[in-house]
Design a protein around this motif. Structure first.
Motif, PDB file in Angstrom:
ATOM      1  N   ALA A 143       0.865  -1.161  -0.116  1.00 51.02           N
ATOM      2  CA  ALA A 143       0.010  -0.147  -0.007  1.00 51.02           C
ATOM      3  C   ALA A 143       0.788   1.339  -0.074  1.00 51.02           C
ATOM      4  O   ALA A 143       1.951   1.242   0.438  1.00 51.02           O
ATOM      5  CB  ALA A 143      -0.978  -0.113   1.124  1.00 51.02           C
ATOM      6  N   LYS A 178      -7.941  -0.809   2.630  1.00 58.76           N
ATOM      7  CA  LYS A 178      -8.148   0.448   2.470  1.00 58.76           C
ATOM      8  C   LYS A 178      -8.835   1.039   3.726  1.00 58.76           C
ATOM      9  O   LYS A 178      -8.398   2.282   4.153  1.00 58.76           O
ATOM     10  CB  LYS A 178      -9.057   0.676   1.262  1.00 58.76           C
ATOM     11  CG  LYS A 178      -8.213   1.490   0.244  1.00 58.76           C
ATOM     12  CD  LYS A 178      -9.252   1.578  -0.826  1.00 58.76           C
ATOM     13  CE  LYS A 178      -8.193   1.861  -2.240  1.00 58.76           C
ATOM     14  NZ  LYS A 178      -8.984   1.840  -3.663  1.00 58.76           N
ATOM     15  N   ASP A 228      -7.114   4.024   6.154  1.00 57.15           N
ATOM     16  CA  ASP A 228      -7.830   5.170   6.325  1.00 57.15           C
ATOM     17  C   ASP A 228      -7.685   5.573   7.764  1.00 57.15           C
ATOM     18  O   ASP A 228      -7.455   6.759   8.333  1.00 57.15           O
ATOM     19  CB  ASP A 228      -9.306   5.120   5.995  1.00 57.15           C
ATOM     20  CG  ASP A 228     -10.006   6.726   5.756  1.00 57.15           C
ATOM     21  OD1 ASP A 228      -9.632   7.047   4.784  1.00 57.15           O
ATOM     22  OD2 ASP A 228     -10.564   6.938   6.777  1.00 57.15           O
ATOM     23  N   VAL A 250      -3.931   0.718  -2.928  1.00 58.44           N
ATOM     24  CA  VAL A 250      -3.547  -0.433  -2.519  1.00 58.44           C
ATOM     25  C   VAL A 250      -3.300  -1.354  -3.792  1.00 58.44           C
ATOM     26  O   VAL A 250      -4.133  -1.561  -4.559  1.00 58.44           O
ATOM     27  CB  VAL A 250      -4.641  -1.140  -1.614  1.00 58.44           C
ATOM     28  CG1 VAL A 250      -4.122  -2.623  -1.276  1.00 58.44           C
ATOM     29  CG2 VAL A 250      -5.046  -0.392  -0.366  1.00 58.44           C
TER      30      VAL A 250
END
Lengths: 80, 80
Positions: free
Chosen positions: A3, A55, A59, A78
């Protein structure tokens, strides 16, 4: 999974480091350079194989540690 | 034109800052995070309208100022 998180200052937030880079580039003869902004690039190795779940977790990481949401915005990518 | 330069440490170069981020994420309960590497993201506004010429100049900027080619690699993107 790999990522990548890009953290950059929001528009309107002063960026003295970017300004210093711009001035240094001008001093080296790169007169075509206009505004310069410096941000952070964070590459993470994430266990698991669900990009959507990763994801959401990323976040959360950004809000809790990687970025300061008051003055910075972030973008998450990602690669599965 | 808008250009973006990504500067990251070469593989094998120790990255204490990335390690610190990884440890902090573990401490916050993000146990799925493996290796973390931190790099720089530099956004530049460039006068002109020839992306190829801008790329060549950006390469020179990277070698002269933006990156340390001994321990860092860089990637240049130009959005016309």
């Amino acid at each position: 999974m790999k990522a990548t998180v890009h953290v950059t200052l929001k528009d309107g937030v002063l960026d003295p480091q970017g300004k210093a880079i711009g001035n240094a580039l001008h001093g080296l003869g790169f007169g075509e350079v206009g505004e310069v902004r410096q941000g952070k690039l964070i590459e993470l190795e994430i266990d698991g194989n669900d990009p959507e779940a990763a994801k959401a977790r990323l976040d959360e990481m950004c809000r809790k540690l990687l970025a300061n949401p008051v003055i910075e915005r972030y973008a998450i990518e990602v690669a599965s």
